[in-house]
Scaffold this motif. Structure first.
Motif, PDB file in Angstrom:
ATOM      1  N   THR A  18      60.311  64.869 -23.651  1.00  0.00           N
ATOM      2  CA  THR A  18      60.417  64.871 -25.276  1.00  0.00           C
ATOM      3  C   THR A  18      59.558  63.671 -25.763  1.00  0.00           C
ATOM      4  OG1 THR A  18      62.569  66.092 -25.194  1.00  0.00           O
ATOM      5  CG2 THR A  18      62.154  64.700 -26.955  1.00  0.00           C
ATOM      6  N   ASP A  56      56.919  63.944 -28.442  1.00  0.00           N
ATOM      7  CA  ASP A  56      56.908  63.426 -29.581  1.00  0.00           C
ATOM      8  C   ASP A  56      55.992  62.334 -30.126  1.00  0.00           C
ATOM      9  OD1 ASP A  56      59.031  64.549 -30.542  1.00  0.00           O
ATOM     10  OD2 ASP A  56      60.671  63.296 -29.694  1.00  0.00           O
ATOM     11  N   LEU A  70      63.793  75.043 -32.237  1.00  0.00           N
ATOM     12  CA  LEU A  70      63.200  74.251 -31.275  1.00  0.00           C
ATOM     13  C   LEU A  70      63.321  72.775 -31.332  1.00  0.00           C
ATOM     14  CD1 LEU A  70      60.724  75.279 -29.274  1.00  0.00           C
ATOM     15  CD2 LEU A  70      59.475  74.638 -31.134  1.00  0.00           C
ATOM     16  N   GLY A  71      63.756  72.579 -32.471  1.00  0.00           N
ATOM     17  CA  GLY A  71      63.905  71.015 -32.665  1.00  0.00           C
ATOM     18  C   GLY A  71      62.588  70.323 -33.303  1.00  0.00           C
ATOM     19  N   TYR A  72      61.786  71.389 -33.919  1.00  0.00           N
ATOM     20  CA  TYR A  72      60.217  70.575 -34.344  1.00  0.00           C
ATOM     21  C   TYR A  72      60.923  70.249 -36.310  1.00  0.00           C
ATOM     22  CZ  TYR A  72      55.758  70.337 -36.326  1.00  0.00           C
ATOM     23  OH  TYR A  72      54.978  69.666 -36.936  1.00  0.00           O
ATOM     24  N   ARG A  75      61.057  66.771 -36.525  1.00  0.00           N
ATOM     25  CA  ARG A  75      60.046  66.049 -36.448  1.00  0.00           C
ATOM     26  C   ARG A  75      59.177  66.035 -37.557  1.00  0.00           C
ATOM     27  NH1 ARG A  75      63.015  66.870 -31.717  1.00  0.00           N
ATOM     28  NH2 ARG A  75      62.400  65.530 -30.353  1.00  0.00           N
ATOM     29  N   SER A 118      66.497  66.493 -28.722  1.00  0.00           N
ATOM     30  CA  SER A 118      65.529  67.022 -27.638  1.00  0.00           C
ATOM     31  C   SER A 118      65.254  68.285 -27.844  1.00  0.00           C
ATOM     32  CB  SER A 118      66.259  67.039 -26.228  1.00  0.00           C
ATOM     33  OG  SER A 118      66.914  65.772 -26.094  1.00  0.00           O
ATOM     34  N   TYR A 119      63.770  68.733 -27.576  1.00  0.00           N
ATOM     35  CA  TYR A 119      63.404  70.069 -27.821  1.00  0.00           C
ATOM     36  C   TYR A 119      64.228  71.075 -26.708  1.00  0.00           C
ATOM     37  CZ  TYR A 119      59.297  67.825 -30.034  1.00  0.00           C
ATOM     38  OH  TYR A 119      58.972  67.246 -30.718  1.00  0.00           O
TER      39      TYR A 119
END
Lengths: 813, 48
Positions: free
Chosen positions: A283, A287, A379-381, A384, A507-508
């Motif tokens: 990750t 990142d 996805l967790g994007y 970001r 976390s992804y």
């Protein structure tokens, strides 16, 4: 029988594995506790250990006990047992993420100040170990004066040990943690505590010392409001004096953070050991690129471009399918209406099928957009993306917390506006609420895609498609106008200091098909529901306004002309047949006409398909020549087959086309006149001078006005108005074709690229959503803000659309 | 007559629904009613 009954609060930062620990402790026996007056909820469950029954209250994840909103106040209220219907906790389980120890300990120091018996559940040890971090549980426990139990909830490790530790701890009184804040600060807290205790009768409870500490540092929030209400100006004066004394020229928030992190730093130095620079997880490595100022921004832009490209590439076939389905269903419905019911026929055809049916066609685009949003979010994007954009917010004077509501507003402004509740600063919150409707919500997507598909050429630009690029650009129009708006507001009437903002990057993980499917079903369902309710109702009203009153004289005049034209055609056919030596109803002649008609129709279809398929000009020319040769050969074959009947049949066929065109023109003229004389037409002509400079005629103007309750209504309104006005023909099945074929009074194309851009810019900026304005009123508790937003955005939309049309026209668009 | 009755019914229903929506929206604006369940709305990105 259980001898022991206890209640314990479960508290921790978000994303620390708190919920899975709760489930591991309590199993499936859970219920939701609603806290009155707030949007957050807590879960209640029961854990059993030996002969004890422990009720566990899973409180919402939080980074701090600072309570600037009622939602954030819940944790403190619950710790003190002041939430109606929820028992007072006898102890607390504090969840600490071992891989983020310092930040997690910040909340722990605040909770431990309450002096409740506490047990620490240490989670994410595997993540910490993968980074080369080792934590000495014994040492950490001694420093915190609490038992620290490493747990791994998904594997069930440490759960029994945690229960045992809890059982032991609950039988011993807790000891409040003392954080060394400095003399002046501590004295001020004590004095303030005494002052608020004096108000305890009026408050209805005795405030705890940590509450006085929060009041001193935060100087605002729900507890302040309560004290101010009962203590009045005298209380506010005391608070201000004590705050000034404790701060001694510095910032109270800074003093608090320094004292707590000073203490935490000492603990961590002794309890934690790590490799020299710690191992970087996958990750962390990803990142490093995705949150990089240059690469991250570039990837974000390319990703968004791909999303908009896909909307065009994928939606087409699905839209065609829905269009055909709606058409077939409409055909079935219309077949049920008897021929002597033209009004009901029009209501179904122009109002329901042309209106609501036209909106439903855009369902695939909504689904594709949300498919991407759901995947990227799971996805967790998205976090970001928020982190990246956070950098852009600071120069605008906006808190990083504003970004999440604004990002939500790209889907819908309503949850975006409600999401601003997390913003503690009033002025920043108002600015964010004001900016939310500028973000292009999903209701604007059908408007953009309709006009882009109809009027923006389908050309490639490098690896991208021009239509997708224009759609991408439309999403930026609102942002571009929001920036100066934010600057003006934050430097003018809504000035405030920027407060620091912490955001966790989860976390992804692989997107879960179930979660993605849920979003798609709910969003698709919501879109269909809107089409079937509000859009349906407005489409019916627009139809009625555009259909009535029916001027009998106009109908009579045109119907007479149509009948005359048809008679003229019949006479012509009879004369042609006679000249060729045939009877008017000769079967051979009729068969010849039918064959010519069928052959021509097949040829025209083949030509259209070829033109759509072949892009290369030379290739297309060759293919068309080939088709023309085949058509001529087929005609010669027909001539050979039909003999003497062929020549007169060909003349009759040409005359029929001319006759049909004449009748269609007369019908169009009749429908146009009836529409112009309708209530909508009369009102439309009155407003036409106002919309003319935008490149619109009265029909577009009225469709835009009808869209003020909800943006998508424009699709239904345009469908209804142009169908009623006779602008649709047999071949123009979709609204897109109807708009392309629409003409102005002089017979020129009504819509040009400049007109389409002007409409899209207007819709990108206009406050056309009654529900958003209603939520704005509710969240600001005043009509001032929704009215200001409506006037400002509508004026801005008008001016921007005007400039767009004039500039685009001057450039020849 | 049947035609007029059907069209009039549809129009009255649409107008009544639109009027109810206006009334409901006003109540939502004053916090007396819930718009749609925004807390559960998937349009709200769940990010902590």
């Amino acid at each position: 029988m259980h001898a022991d009954r206890h209640t314990v609060a479960l508290l921790g930062n978000p994303n620390t594995g708190k919920s899975s620990l709760f489930t591991a402790l309590t199993g499936t026996r859970q219920k939701i506790a609603n806290f009155p007056g707030v949007t957050v909820e807590a879960k209640l469950g029961t854990a059993k250990f030996e002969n004890s029954e422990i009720t566990i209250i899973d409180l919402p994840g939080t980074y701090s006990l600072a309570a600037r909103s009622p939602d954030e106040r819940v944790a403190t209220e619950a710790l003190l047992g002041r939430v109606p219907g929820t028992p007072k906790p006898d102890g607390v389980i504090i969840v600490l993420d071992a891989s983020n120890l310092e930040r997690n300990l910040y909340l722990a120091t605040q909770v431990l100040e309450f002096g409740l018996p506490a047990v620490i559940a240490l989670t994410m040890l595997d993540v910490a170990q993968s980074r080369g971090i080792t934590i000495d549980v014994e040492v950490l426990g001694k420093q915190l004066n609490a038992t620290v139990v490493p747990v791994n909830s998904p594997q069930g490790k440490g759960i029994d040990a945690l229960k045992a530790a809890l059982h032991r701890t609950l039988h011993h009184p807790g000891k409040a943690l003392h954080v060394p804040f400095g003399d002046e600060f501590t004295k001020s807290v004590d004095e303030l505590h005494a002052a608020v205790c004096d108000l305890s009768v009026k408050l209805g409870f005795k405030p705890a010392r940590p509450e006085a500490l929060r009041l001193l540092v935060d100087g605002a929030g729900p507890f302040f409001d309560e004290c101010e209400q009962v203590g009045g100006g005298a209380f506010t004066d005391t608070l201000q004096k004590l705050r000034a004394k404790a701060a001694a020229g510095s910032s109270l928030a800074l003093i608090e953070a320094q004292a707590r992190y000073g203490l935490i730093g000492g603990w961590v130095a002794q309890a934690r050991t790590s490799d020299d620079d710690g191992k970087r997880t996958k990750t962390d490595k990803v990142d490093a690129v995705l949150t990089n100022k240059v690469w991250g921004t570039l990837i974000f832009m390319v990703l968004m471009l791909l999303v908009f490209q896909s909307i065009y590439a994928w939606a087409g076939p699905l839209m065609d399918g829905i269009e055909e389905g709606v058409g077939a269903l409409g055909g079935l419905l219309l077949a049920l209406v008897p021929d002597d019911m033209p009004m009901l026929h029009s209501l179904l055809k122009d109002g329901v099928i042309g209106g609501v049916g036209g909106v439903l066609v855009f369902l695939p685009q909504i689904l594709i957009l949300f498919l991407f949003i759901a995947i990227l979010e799971d996805l967790g994007y998205m976090s970001r993306a928020a982190f990246l954009m956070d950098r852009v917010m600071a120069p605008l004077g906006l808190n990083g917390r504003s970004f999440i509501p604004l990002l939500s507003s790209f889907a819908c402004a309503i949850p975006g506006i409600m999401g601003t509740r997390v913003i503690e600063d009033r002025n920043t919150r108002l600015t964010t609420i004001f900016l939310a409707p500028f973000m292009s919500c999903s209701a604007r997507l059908p408007v953009y895609t309709l006009f882009i598909a109809a009027f923006v050429p389908d050309h490639g630009v490098g690896p991208f498609n021009l239509q997708g690029l224009v759609l991408f650009a439309m999403y930026w129009v609102g942002v571009l106008f929001a920036i100066p708006t934010a600057l003006v507001l934050k430097r003018g009437i809504l000035k405030s200091k920027i407060t620091p903002f912490l955001m966790e990057l989860p976390s992804y993980k692989m997107p879960r098909p179930k979660a993605v499917a849920r979003v798609l079903v709910e969003r698709g369902g919501a879109f269909i529901k809107r089409a079937g309710t509000i859009i349906f109702a407005v489409a019916i009203i627009v139809w009625a306004l555009a259909y009535f009153p029916r001027d009998g004289a106009v109908i009579e005049k045109h119907d007479a002309a149509i009948a005359a034209s048809e008679d003229e055609f019949a006479a012509k056919v009879a004369a042609i047949a006679k000249d060729g030596g045939f009877a008017e109803d000769d079967e051979a002649l009729a068969a010849s006409v039918a064959d010519i008609e069928e052959l021509t129709a097949t040829h025209e279809e083949a030509v259209a398909a070829t033109e759509e398929e072949i892009v290369d000009e030379a290739e297309l020319e060759a293919a068309l020549e080939e088709r023309a040769a085949a058509f001529t050969a087929a005609l010669l074959e027909l001539k050979r087959r039909h003999g003497a009947a062929f020549e007169p049949a060909q003349v009759i066929y040409t005359a029929r086309i001319e006759g049909d065109e004449a009748v269609a023109a007369l019908e169009k003229q009749r429908d146009g006149e009836l529409l112009a004389g309708s209530f909508l037409g009369i009102a439309g002509h009155a407003i036409e001078p106002a919309v003319k400079p935008l490149g619109w005629d009265w029909r577009i103007g009225m469709a835009a006005i009808a869209s003020f309750p909800a943006r998508e209504v424009i699709i239904a309104s345009l469908g209804t108005i142009f169908n009623l006005g006779g602008d649709e023909d047999e071949e123009s099945e979709s609204l897109r074709h109807v708009l392309v074929d629409a003409e102005d009074k002089e017979g020129n194309p009504l819509f040009t690229l400049a007109t389409a851009l002007s409409i899209m810019v207007f819709f990108a900026l206009c406050a056309q959503c009654a529900a958003t304005l209603a939520i704005m009123r509710r969240e600001t508790n005043s009509w001032k803000w929704p009215i200001a937003s409506f006037v400002y955005m509508t004026s801005l939309a008008y001016i921007a659309a005007l400039v767009t049309y004039q500039v685009a026209s001057a450039l020849g668009a | 007559m049947i035609e007029y009755a059907i069209v009039a019914t549809v129009l009255v229903a649409a107008a009544a629904f639109a009027a109810w929506r206006v009334w409901h929206t006003l109540r939502v604006s004053q916090g007396k009613a819930e718009g749609h369940n925004c807390a559960k709305c998937p349009a709200a990105l769940k990010m902590e």
